[in-house]
Design an enzyme around this catalytic site. Structure first.
Site, mmCIF file in Angstrom:
data_model
loop_
_atom_site.group_PDB
_atom_site.id
_atom_site.type_symbol
_atom_site.label_atom_id
_atom_site.label_comp_id
_atom_site.label_asym_id
_atom_site.label_seq_id
_atom_site.Cartn_x
_atom_site.Cartn_y
_atom_site.Cartn_z
ATOM 1 C CB CYS B 86 -1.038 0.039 1.030
ATOM 2 S SG CYS B 86 -2.262 1.138 0.842
ATOM 3 C CG HIS B 203 -3.328 -3.634 3.272
ATOM 4 N ND1 HIS B 203 -2.525 -3.052 4.195
ATOM 5 C CD2 HIS B 203 -4.274 -2.615 2.921
ATOM 6 C CE1 HIS B 203 -2.535 -1.866 3.741
ATOM 7 N NE2 HIS B 203 -3.680 -1.707 2.869
ATOM 8 C CD GLU B 205 -0.860 -5.483 6.189
ATOM 9 O OE1 GLU B 205 -0.710 -5.907 4.767
ATOM 10 O OE2 GLU B 205 -1.064 -4.313 6.099
#
Ligand SMILES: Nc1ncnc2c1ncn2[C@@H]1O[C@H](COP(=O)(O)OP(=O)(O)O)[C@@H](O)[C@H]1O
Ligand SMILES: [Mg+2]
Lengths: 82, 229, 730, 82
Positions: B86, B203, B205
């Protein structure tokens, strides 16, 4: 000294903001408006007595930070303080 | 194995990515403040998501000029693994470690949602745990995720198979309708020619924790782990 | 010296009685700076002069409450040494003037209230009310407010996980923008605003001070000098980047034992933070404004004291520790300035350019603070017989289609997809459910949070509406299987100088008191916004309730989406079919007569306790409360989100408007697998709650009866696309 | 015709972007740079043969959409196409 840095999207680069403004203006009835491009204007105060120096400093700042040369062109105007 | 997560003023996914990394790598990454002049020895450098410098001027532009970045650029050129997620992706393009740039989403609004992605290159060191053309689900959360580069650059990226992920729909269809932000060729993530640097808008994560719902990001981190080992 | 004229006093909103009190207590004329201080501290916003006597009656404690109202935010105990810190606040007027910045700074302000207490913000919510969808300003305000909220929260990296959006013509000229923040702290590391230690330093940190949002005295401040253009009070612009740095710097410093007291500079800026901190600590405070970090030149003491520049905090620390503290703020690139000292004088003394600009005994500011017993009259709608609402030949399915795509019932996805609702990676249940679920980082516990109000109920019967608002919040927390613990509130009303408006306030409070007591759901913080009125027309009374609950374990919680086909669909609670004040009445008959549905609080409690029991002990994973729109709307929401249809199997006599669209309170829908059915029914019977098995989940259609069925996808389009279509239309 | 609309934050209104750029430039060693203000520059193409008309149209557009008059000032320059 004062410097104005005018930063505009390069030709051919997508400009979503400009496009959106254009659309909204047309919707608002501004049918004569054909195309809109949005850029940035950065006004800088510089401690410098000499226009050439000022130009050089701002030139460096533009290349290093202010403009992204992949998508933007810039133009600098130096003016002396009144 | 050493991992460094770089923390810029305004980073806000630094903790999140550290948590996912720890789960997979079984060790704590070092959190490195952007003002450091030297980088601890790192096998993997992570530029996390967030709003470095408030995303002012252009996303990633000021972070790209942070003191630590000259070290990172050196490492990147000499083959250290770097991922930018990002805002991290935006920083990587601003430093020219990756080509192109990320501009405002075509609809001008921030988008936060889960999106299907097609794993376009499943052979890279970042993605080999995925199968070819696997459709995975990973969240995005960005305002400027619209990948742009001139046609020559795009052709080069495509010819050399450097697109890691593309936006698509559940059935893997890649087209304008399944493009959330206007990105060229629906590009969601790319790899550099050397194959050691990856940038992506989604993302991973946020998709590595069963309790929170999604796990498709885990294979991304495992791929990297195995590549480094 | 500026002469204190009658005009100037009026402009500061200080009445004759108040002014004579000032003269008497000071034994002299106030200076302009002092007048500004009095005006700010005695404003409705800071002094709560109309609402104080009523707010005092609210229940504010239970065995989980650590800090009730009176601090920057409320604090509750979550066990294991963790605490939740939360509050809600309004930013109505600024958001109407400049929707993006107004909403953004509202979010910024409420976050400071939370992290000033040592908590890391983990969730944001908001409650938004706009005018009629066809009003010329509504779109502009809606898009501006939503992107402002997102702009600030997203940049801070705090997920925005819930809220509400309502459109109603009563908000045409007075939109409501209420923001709530929830943070997590360690119980032994909570910071308060009570100053102490004579000789300790008063330290200013954060962004610089400008002439932002200096209220009231527009004209007065223009008289200060000729450059009046420059003096113009300006709209506050938010800087979420600066606030993110301030957050990290404060939390970093809070790890050490350095801060004695801390408070954010919110409304009335430096004035209220300095006065409140010193008053709480019963000390005096000397401020030297020469040291104040300013971003504009030639600022006067008056302006510095009243500026509402954002992203600033005031702290008390020991002088020896200044250096250590400063190094933290230096690291984050923030201003740090010692601007004063605590004294034993019990006065606030303000010096600027070696002149004393103000010297006020703090007890005058406090004891002299007005408190009004405003006259009030509680007015309720006359009761009507709802039979006229049953006469329509519209098909059930057409009504469903209309309601599900109506502005106040359709999906809010367009709104919350502009908010980063997942950052921090602890959002276990995202917006779109009854409450959001936020995991307490690193544990298996979670918070449930929501914000609710039903103003149309409050307008027709303030007391019942006040009860309902609290009960609905409690119900939304319960729906996810969590235990409701405490609330924050934001009381948005019209002009309290009118008897009926004050009556609305009083009635709502009375209702809230009853509900808070019976549900053991006390108020720990809140905010009041009065005078939401234009041209004599006030808004509907809008008490927004922000609820917080605890989920002991993430192993058991429930969500509204259907999960399996062939589940039994059961309604808990009694369906009487009460239609007055329902969305159905409003949308189909344009009717808003009569009284709202009654809330039976005792039954409410029993039903909610049962639901939680079912979630934990029978592993029921699908629960949705029945609220706006009634049974059929709730079922449809469960179907759309689960992508599973249902077939109703109910008595023909129940296939009517009142059964399907009535808004009887205290009801939930659960879906139960066959194998758990007996268990569930046993629990339900044991608690003596009425229930009704109304059908089964299956397929991709909603089937009410043979003449009334529809594909879920068709309903989804109607439900999901309203906002997009609305904003696209001209 | 072409119009350039220069939109700058009003005096006294916080300009967080400008401030951040200023800090960043100083850190990069541009110590002579004292103050930075960031604004927008919007370039518009208008179908209009008459400068006065163009001015009026863009004036309206600026008030209605381009500038946020609560916090921004704007300035219009009209140029004929070359
Ligand atoms: N302004 C908003 N911001 C974030 N989420 C919102 C907002 N408005 C509504 N939502 C979400 O949409 C869902 C439906 O809201 P609402 O109809 O008010 O629910 P309920 O009837 O259960 O109170 C909730 O999950 C709520 O949190
Ligand atoms: Mg609900």
């Amino acid at each position: 000294m004062k410097a104005l840095v005018k930063i505009m999207p390069k030709k051919g680069v997508l400009d979503p903001q400009g496009k959106a403004i254009e659309k909204s203006l047309n919707q608002l009835g501004f049918s004569q408006i054909n195309s809109v491009i949005q850029g940035k204007l950065i006004e800088i105060e510089i401690d410098s007595i000499n226009e050439n120096d000022a130009q050089k400093i701002v030139e460096d700042a533009s290349k290093q930070l202010l403009a992204n040369l992949v998508i933007e062109d810039y133009e600098i105007t130096i003016t002396k303080d009144e | 194995m050493e991992i460094s997560v770089i923390v810029f003023p305004g980073s806000n996914c630094d903790r999140d990515v550290a948590v996912s990394l720890k789960q997979v790598f079984k060790r704590n990454p070092k959190m490195v403040w952007h003002k450091e002049q030297t980088l601890p020895k790192s096998d993997l450098i992570v530029l996390p998501g967030g709003f470095s410098y408030g995303d002012y001027l252009r996303c990633g532009s000021m972070a790209a000029n942070s003191p630590i970045m000259s070290e990172i650029i050196k490492c990147g050129k000499s083959g250290t693994f770097i991922i930018g997620i990002c805002n991290g992706f935006q920083i990587l393009t601003e430093t020219n470690l990756l080509p192109g740039t990320l501009i405002r989403n075509k609809d001008l609004s921030f988008i936060c949602k889960n999106l299907p992605l097609k794993v376009e290159n499943s052979k890279s060191r970042f993605t080999h745990k995925y199968s070819a053309n696997e459709i995975i689900e990973i969240p995005v959360a960005h305002n400027e995720g619209n990948y742009f580069a001139d046609q020559k650059t795009i052709n080069n990226i495509e010819d050399k198979d450097l697109v890691a992920f593309r936006y698509c729909n559940k059935d893997g269809i890649v087209n304008d309708e399944t493009n959330p932000n206007g990105s060229k060729n629906n590009i969601a993530g790319i790899i550099n020619e050397q194959g050691n640097i990856l940038g992506m808008m989604p993302h991973p994560e946020r998709a590595s924790d069963k309790v929170a719902g999604l796990i498709d990001g885990e294979k991304f981190f495992i791929s990297i782990l195995e590549s480094i080992q | 010296m500026i002469k204190i004229t009658k005009e100037l006093i009026d402009e500061h909103g200080i009445n004759d009685k108040e002014y004579s009190f000032i003269l008497e207590s000071l034994d002299r004329e106030p200076t302009i700076t002092e007048l500004g201080i009095f005006s700010a501290m005695w404003s409705e916003h800071c002094s709560y002069k109309s609402s104080k006597i009523w707010l005092k009656k609210l229940p504010t404690s239970n065995d989980k409450v650590i800090q009730g109202p009176g601090e920057n935010a409320g604090v509750i105990d979550l066990g294991d040494g963790d605490a939740a810190v939360f509050k809600m606040e309004s930013h109505n007027h600024p958001s109407y003037i400049e929707p993006y910045q107004g909403a953004a700074t509202g979010v910024g302000g409420i976050m400071r209230d939370v992290f000033t207490m040592g908590a890391r913000p983990v969730a944001l919510l908001n409650s938004l009310r706009f005018g009629d969808i066809n009003h010329s300003k509504t779109k502009h305000l809606l898009t501006g407010v939503v992107s402002g909220i997102g702009g600030y929260g997203n940049c801070m990296g705090v997920p925005t996980v819930g809220g509400e959006v309502e459109f109603n013509a009563c908000y045409n000229d007075n939109i409501l923008v209420n923001a709530m923040c929830v943070g997590i702290a360690k119980i032994n590391k909570i910071f308060y605003s009570k100053a102490s230690g004579i000789g300790n330093s008063v330290v200013y940190v954060g962004s610089k001070t400008g002439r932002d949002g200096i209220h009231g005295a527009t004209m007065a401040s223009a008289e200060f000098d000729d450059s009046s253009d420059e003096k113009r009070p300006t709209v506050q612009v938010g800087d979420p980047f600066a606030e993110k740095l301030l957050l990290e710097a404060c939390l970093e410093l809070m790890k050490e034992d350095i801060i004695i007291a801390i408070q954010d500079m919110g409304a009335a800026g430096l004035t209220s933070s300095a006065v409140e901190m010193a008053s709480k600590g019963k000390v005096g405070i000397d401020l030297n404004l020469d040291k104040l970090p300013c971003r504009e030149t030639l600022m006067t003491a008056y302006e510095m004291m009243l500026s509402e520049s954002q992203e600033r905090m005031l702290m008390i620390i020991e002088p020896e520790k200044e250096k250590e503290a400063k190094s933290v703020f230096d690291k984050w690139g923030l201003d740090f300035a010692t601007i004063g000292v605590l004294t034993d004088t019990n006065h606030i003394v303000v010096k600027h350019e070696s002149e004393k600009k103000a010297d006020i005994p703090l007890n005058i500011l406090e004891s002299g603070a007005p408190s009004y017993k405003r006259p009030y009259k509680i007015v309720t709608n006359p009761e009507v017989n709802q039979s006229y609402l049953l006469k329509s030949d519209k098909k059930l399915i057409d009504i469903l289609k209309k309601l599900i795509s109506s502005p106040n019932l359709c999906s809010r996805r367009w709104v919350w997809e502009q908010y980063d609702h997942m950052v921090m990676n602890d959002t276990i249940l995202r917006p779109g459910g009854d409450s959001a679920i936020i995991r307490i980082h690193g544990t298996n516990k979670a918070l449930a949070v929501c914000s609710d109000s039903t103003p149309r109920y409050c307008a027709s019967d303030p007391t019942e509406g006040g009860k309902q608002a609290v009960a609905e919040s409690w119900r939304n927390i319960t729906s996810v299987g969590a235990k409701p613990i405490a609330i924050t509130d934001c009381m948005n009303f019209g002009n309290p100088e009118k008897e009926e408006i004050m009556g609305q306030f009083a009635g709502v409070i009375n209702g809230m008191i009853e509900a808070c007591e019976i549900l053991d759901y006390p108020v720990v913080s809140g905010n009041v916004s009065l005078y939401n009125e234009t041209n004599g027309k006030g808004i509907n009374p809008t008490p927004v309730i922000g609820g917080v609950g605890l989920l002991e374990s993430l192993d058991h919680f429930s969500t509204p989406n259907f999960k399996r086909t062939n589940d039994n669909i059961i309604i808990l609670g009694d369906t009487k079919g009460y239609l007055c004040q329902s969305v159905f009445a409003y949308e189909i008959f344009s009717d808003s007569q009569g009284l709202p549905p009654k809330v039976d609080l005792i039954l409410e409690k029993k039903t909610g306790d049962l639901v939680r029991n079912l979630v934990t002990n029978v592993k029921i994973d699908t629960v949705h409360d029945i609220s706006d729109g009634g049974l059929l709307i709730a079922l449809t929401e469960m179907s759309i989100s689960g992508e599973i249809g249902f077939q109703l199997n109910i008595d023909k006599s129940n296939l009517n408007y009142s059964f399907l669209f009535g808004e009887d309170q205290g009801r939930y829908i659960i879906s139960v697998e066959d194998k758990n059915l007996n268990d569930a029914i046993e629990y339900i019977k044991k608690s003596n709650i009425s229930y009704l098995n109304i059908g089964k989940t299956n397929g991709k259609k909603i089937k009410i009866d043979r003449d009334n069925e529809i594909d879920i996808e068709e309903l989804r389009d109607l439900y999901e696309n309203w906002f997009k279509n609305y904003l696209k239309s001209n």
